[in-house]
Design a protein around this motif. Structure first.
Motif, mmCIF file in Angstrom:
data_model
loop_
_atom_site.group_PDB
_atom_site.id
_atom_site.type_symbol
_atom_site.label_atom_id
_atom_site.label_comp_id
_atom_site.label_asym_id
_atom_site.label_seq_id
_atom_site.Cartn_x
_atom_site.Cartn_y
_atom_site.Cartn_z
ATOM 1 N N TRP A 43 58.020 82.785 28.042
ATOM 2 C CA TRP A 43 58.939 83.826 28.520
ATOM 3 C C TRP A 43 58.718 85.150 27.798
ATOM 4 N N THR A 44 58.139 85.100 26.596
ATOM 5 C CA THR A 44 58.048 86.314 25.784
ATOM 6 C C THR A 44 56.919 87.246 26.227
ATOM 7 N N GLY A 45 56.058 86.788 27.116
ATOM 8 C CA GLY A 45 54.961 87.619 27.595
ATOM 9 C C GLY A 45 54.939 87.672 29.110
ATOM 10 N N ARG A 46 53.878 88.209 29.640
ATOM 11 C CA ARG A 46 53.739 88.283 31.093
ATOM 12 C C ARG A 46 53.745 86.888 31.680
ATOM 13 N N VAL A 47 54.564 86.684 32.688
ATOM 14 C CA VAL A 47 54.670 85.371 33.326
ATOM 15 C C VAL A 47 53.630 85.282 34.433
#
Length: 355
Positions: A278-282
């Motif tokens: 979730w913390t980066g590009r999905v």
């Protein structure tokens, strides 16, 4: 022979257990496959091949390419076919029940059913893919909506993460309570009978909700709705699901109060990778990456050309209370020979570890 282990230490072994990401298998050309076989023998590697990788490969639209890679995946030397992740997940859940609720176990387990399922995933599905993967290709195309739902859920969670400026601290200590979910948000409270909404570890809430939903909600109705009852298929040969379903509060208590990460490391790793994603590009490959991560406990090296996935795994490793495969980043330039890229990455890894 001295080799590098999953946590970086040197150890004696009969061969390094190596897992190749699908992005490497899918780029193996005719010239790279024979070279890979030579590398496997020269470097004393034992290549782990996964049913989940096979299913990704059969999604390749070009039949001739698909056939060549499936053959290399299935027929090469020093290959170890690994049990499906659903089998391994279920094994952990059954062991947890055995430790905490032994009275729920069947007096006579259905070993024949387990053997049948394992024969399918370790033999029959591979034979079918080698013979004619067209039917499997079409089936996998039908699974796209389900994976898109996972991606949409992750995008929603990422939006919430950014909106609330949530800091992702120690994954083993992340916790939440019912009020944290707020109006209009998907709280698991309604799916967890007996949970009072008080603060609990997020991994406990997630795994409890998933297990209860699959075993007590989806499992009984799947014959009518056609839903996927995979978890039920693997657990019902060992557990009296009637007893389990009639004790919902006890089942939830088992997860929220009595389970330990050491009981369910593969389930925890799958959850942790999903959260860090979730913390980066999905991306569309996230569901498969999380799926593959559950196998990393049982191998020494994981080779991938996806630097983003490496970053995610290293973030999880910082908090994981158990070791798993060391990651090896392979050059992603497909204009170069895949076998050469793999050999170069392994050489650098060996130098860095003084081998």
């Amino acid at each position: 022979m001295t080799q590098i282990g999953s946590s970086g230490e040197l150890k004696d072994t009969q061969g390094v257990r190596v897992l190749l990401d699908t992005n490497l298998w899918s780029s193996l050309d005719d010239g790279s496959l024979p070279r890979l076989e030579t590398l496997v023998r020269e470097l004393d590697l034992q290549v782990q091949v996964l049913p989940s990788t096979l299913l990704e490969i059969v999604e390749i639209p070009h039949e001739d390419v698909r056939k060549r890679i499936v053959s290399g995946l299935a027929k090469g030397s020093r290959r170890t076919r690994v049990r499906t992740e659903a089998d391994l997940f279920a094994e952990e859940v059954v062991a947890l029940i055995s430790r905490t609720r032994p009275e729920w176990l069947l007096q006579i387990p259905n070993h024949a059913r387990v053997a049948s399922l394992r024969t399918f995933w370790l033999k029959k599905v591979w034979r079918q893919a080698l013979k004619d993967s067209s039917a499997m290709h079409e089936y996998q195309r039908g699974q796209l909506p389900m994976r898109k739902q996972v991606v949409q859920r992750q995008k929603h969670n990422r939006t919430e993460l950014l909106r609330t400026k949530f800091k992702l601290d120690d994954l083993t200590q992340l916790a939440g309570q019912d009020e944290d979910f707020g109006p209009g948000k998907a709280s698991p409270r309604g799916d967890l009978p007996g949970w009072d909404g008080s603060r609990r570890d997020l991994w406990r809430l997630n795994l409890a909700q998933l297990a209860w939903h699959q075993l007590a909600v989806v499992g009984p109705r799947a014959g009518i709705t056609g839903e996927d009852r995979t978890m039920t298929d693997w657990i019902e040969p060992w557990v009296d699901l009637g007893k389990l379903r009639s004790n919902p509060k006890s089942f939830v208590q088992m997860w929220l109060e009595e389970a330990h990460i050491a009981d369910v490391p593969r389930n925890w790793l799958n959850w942790a990778v999903d959260v860090v994603q979730w913390t980066g590009r999905v991306g569309s490959g996230n569901p498969a990456d999380a799926q593959h991560s559950s196998y990393l406990i049982d191998c020494d090296l994981f080779l991938t050309a996806d630097s983003r996935f490496v970053d995610i795994l290293e973030r999880v490793r910082a908090d994981a209370p158990f070791p798993f495969a060391a990651t090896v980043l392979v050059d992603g330039d497909r204009a170069k020979s895949t076998a050469d890229r793999i050999e170069h990455a392994l050489s650098i890894n060996a130098q860095e570890n003084g081998i």
